[in-house]
Design an enzyme around this catalytic site. Structure first.
Site, PDB file in Angstrom:
ATOM      1  N   ARG A  17       0.819  -1.217   0.000  1.00  0.00           N
ATOM      2  CA  ARG A  17       0.000   0.000   0.000  1.00  0.00           C
ATOM      3  C   ARG A  17       0.853   1.268   0.000  1.00  0.00           C
ATOM      4  O   ARG A  17       0.440   2.298   0.528  1.00  0.00           O
ATOM      5  CB  ARG A  17      -0.987   0.007   1.170  1.00  0.00           C
ATOM      6  CG  ARG A  17      -2.030  -1.099   1.064  1.00  0.00           C
ATOM      7  CD  ARG A  17      -3.025  -1.055   2.202  1.00  0.00           C
ATOM      8  NE  ARG A  17      -3.935  -2.196   2.138  1.00  0.00           N
ATOM      9  CZ  ARG A  17      -4.630  -2.664   3.167  1.00  0.00           C
ATOM     10  NH1 ARG A  17      -4.529  -2.081   4.338  1.00  0.00           N
ATOM     11  NH2 ARG A  17      -5.436  -3.703   3.021  1.00  0.00           N
TER      12      ARG A  17
ATOM     13  N   ARG B 271      -3.389   6.425  -0.178  1.00  0.00           N
ATOM     14  CA  ARG B 271      -3.911   7.608   0.481  1.00  0.00           C
ATOM     15  C   ARG B 271      -2.909   8.338   1.363  1.00  0.00           C
ATOM     16  O   ARG B 271      -3.165   9.464   1.793  1.00  0.00           O
ATOM     17  CB  ARG B 271      -5.146   7.232   1.304  1.00  0.00           C
ATOM     18  CG  ARG B 271      -6.357   6.877   0.454  1.00  0.00           C
ATOM     19  CD  ARG B 271      -7.494   6.361   1.303  1.00  0.00           C
ATOM     20  NE  ARG B 271      -7.191   5.053   1.867  1.00  0.00           N
ATOM     21  CZ  ARG B 271      -7.948   4.439   2.775  1.00  0.00           C
ATOM     22  NH1 ARG B 271      -9.030   5.042   3.228  1.00  0.00           N
ATOM     23  NH2 ARG B 271      -7.615   3.250   3.227  1.00  0.00           N
TER      24      ARG B 271
ATOM     25  N   ARG C 233      -6.324  11.139  -7.902  1.00  0.00           N
ATOM     26  CA  ARG C 233      -7.585  10.402  -7.818  1.00  0.00           C
ATOM     27  C   ARG C 233      -8.793  11.291  -7.677  1.00  0.00           C
ATOM     28  O   ARG C 233      -9.941  10.805  -7.711  1.00  0.00           O
ATOM     29  CB  ARG C 233      -7.550   9.468  -6.608  1.00  0.00           C
ATOM     30  CG  ARG C 233      -6.977   8.082  -6.803  1.00  0.00           C
ATOM     31  CD  ARG C 233      -7.982   7.054  -7.293  1.00  0.00           C
ATOM     32  NE  ARG C 233      -9.317   7.201  -6.798  1.00  0.00           N
ATOM     33  CZ  ARG C 233      -9.772   6.675  -5.669  1.00  0.00           C
ATOM     34  NH1 ARG C 233      -8.987   5.979  -4.889  1.00  0.00           N
ATOM     35  NH2 ARG C 233     -11.034   6.859  -5.304  1.00  0.00           N
TER      36      ARG C 233
ATOM     37  N   ASP D  50      -6.916  -3.340  -7.205  1.00  0.00           N
ATOM     38  CA  ASP D  50      -7.702  -3.793  -6.066  1.00  0.00           C
ATOM     39  C   ASP D  50      -8.043  -5.261  -6.290  1.00  0.00           C
ATOM     40  O   ASP D  50      -8.158  -5.711  -7.447  1.00  0.00           O
ATOM     41  CB  ASP D  50      -8.991  -2.980  -5.919  1.00  0.00           C
ATOM     42  CG  ASP D  50      -9.734  -3.319  -4.632  1.00  0.00           C
ATOM     43  OD1 ASP D  50      -9.423  -2.696  -3.601  1.00  0.00           O
ATOM     44  OD2 ASP D  50     -10.587  -4.235  -4.648  1.00  0.00           O
TER      45      ASP D  50
ATOM     46  N   TYR E  49     -15.486 -12.000   0.019  1.00  0.00           N
ATOM     47  CA  TYR E  49     -16.230 -10.776  -0.284  1.00  0.00           C
ATOM     48  C   TYR E  49     -17.491 -11.103  -1.085  1.00  0.00           C
ATOM     49  O   TYR E  49     -18.557 -10.519  -0.866  1.00  0.00           O
ATOM     50  CB  TYR E  49     -15.365  -9.801  -1.080  1.00  0.00           C
ATOM     51  CG  TYR E  49     -14.509  -8.886  -0.246  1.00  0.00           C
ATOM     52  CD1 TYR E  49     -15.078  -7.820   0.452  1.00  0.00           C
ATOM     53  CD2 TYR E  49     -13.138  -9.074  -0.169  1.00  0.00           C
ATOM     54  CE1 TYR E  49     -14.299  -6.960   1.209  1.00  0.00           C
ATOM     55  CE2 TYR E  49     -12.337  -8.224   0.589  1.00  0.00           C
ATOM     56  CZ  TYR E  49     -12.920  -7.172   1.277  1.00  0.00           C
ATOM     57  OH  TYR E  49     -12.142  -6.331   2.031  1.00  0.00           O
TER      58      TYR E  49
END
Length: 369
Positions: A48, A52, A61, A97, A175
């Site tokens: 990661r 962010r 983004r 992702d 998921y």
């Protein structure tokens, strides 16, 4: 996978050239992944690292949804390269992702801010599995933006390796069964026991979609791959070996004929390290819950490792961070190859200057492996 898949890399692949010619064949990070002795400074990248924590990521983004961003080659390339430019890490990790293959296959999935991936129609019955889209020529065509993103990224990275990425079948299928994030994955674990044949067909579909997604990245220019299993720590080793291992192995097998290191990482999976290796990994990622020297004892000789600085130290003093980094280097010194990473991903709140300084510190340390 189609039986006609090529078993050699394209002539223009970065692994076909040394660094002096703009390639990655002799990159120290890859040599460590291969278990070769390396005299260079420690190799490091962060899970990661593209995300962010970087203000340039947030600017890039702005106004673009996550899954849309993952399908825009120019944006994927820019985001993937950002932390390499800023931190001088030794590899880029392909920005994507774990649910992108499902979205490319046609499933209705969105990433909801503050929640994560959410499937409009959970997959819980035999009929649900039968209704999954076929993974034929349409799916192969849908992978073209992924290939183009890799080509753009590797052109800019030059001698810095790109690591391909996909989610492991257990986490992705969970998921799909749960419909979204879950603390305990009860429906998924129940399905394995109640209807193992339904679970197996679902996991096999995910493995094919993810495997072809991963192989597309390698053939387009990725020099290594990582299979990421976020939720696998919720399983016992017996359940993992009975219901999951073969599906993770199927993903890794899609690139086993290509000369790329295969990293397998699971969160909270100290009790599964040997099983993760048995699934076909050539490198095992270790999270921060287990010291690397103890992980090496569990794995046995000859297995390169990746990890495992606790992300919490990114919020401590510089002295505490550097002490932990040295301890991780020392604990990994007995491995045939060790690539430094965090024990999980970079938290969004991380000060990017802390990561840059940590990379500089690691690069100034003497090589241990």
């Amino acid at each position: 996978m189609p039986s006609s898949r090529p078993s050699v890399l394209p002539a223009d692949h970065p692994l076909q050239r040394p660094a002096s010619a703009g390639g990655t064949a002799d990159a120290p990070l890859l040599r460590r992944y291969r278990g070769e002795a390396v005299e260079a400074a420690p190799s490091v990248w962060f899970m990661r690292q593209a995300g962010r924590s970087l203000p340039e990521y947030r600017r890039a983004r702005e106004g673009t949804g996550m899954l849309e961003a993952c399908r825009r080659p120019d944006l994927v390339a820019e985001i993937t390269v950002q932390p390499v430019r800023r931190h001088r890490v030794d590899a880029g990790i392909f920005f994507s992702d774990i649910v992108v293959p499902a979205r490319l296959a046609g499933l209705d999935v969105e990433i909801q801010p503050g929640r994560g991936p959410v499937f409009a129609h959970p997959i819980r019955t035999e009929e649900d599995v039968r209704a999954l889209p076929s993974l034929g020529d349409d799916y192969e065509a849908a992978l073209e933006p992924i290939r183009e993103a890799v080509r753009l990224t590797t052109a800019e990275l030059g001698p810095v390796p790109l690591i391909g990425f996909c989610g492991a079948p257990f986490t992705v299928a969970s998921y799909m069964v749960e419909g979204g994030p879950s603390r305990d994955h009860l429906r998924t674990r129940a399905l394995m026991r109640e209807r193992p044949e339904v679970w197996a067909r679902l996991a096999a579909w995910v493995a094919e979609a993810s495997g072809r997604f991963l192989r597309a990245q390698v053939l387009a220019g990725a020099s290594a791959v990582q299979l990421f299993d976020s939720w696998v720590g919720s399983l016992s080793e017996d359940v993992y070996r009975r219901h999951v291992l073969s599906h993770s192995a199927a993903v890794l097998d899609t690139v086993a004929d290509l000369p790329v290191p295969r990293v397998h990482f699971g969160v909270g999976a100290a009790h599964l390290l040997r099983a993760l290796h048995d699934a076909g990994a050539t490198v095992v990622g270790v999270d921060h819950r287990l010291r690397l020297d103890r992980a090496l004892d569990l794995l046995g000789p000859g297995v390169p490792v990746q990890g495992n600085i606790d992300p919490a130290v990114l919020f401590t003093s510089e002295a505490a961070r550097y002490a932990e980094a040295r301890a991780v280097l020392d604990a990994g010194a007995g491995a045939p190859g060790h690539v430094v990473n965090l024990g999980h991903g970079v938290p969004p709140e991380t000060d990017p200057h802390v990561l840059t300084d940590l990379v500089s510190f690691l690069h100034a340390e003497p090589a241990r492996s």
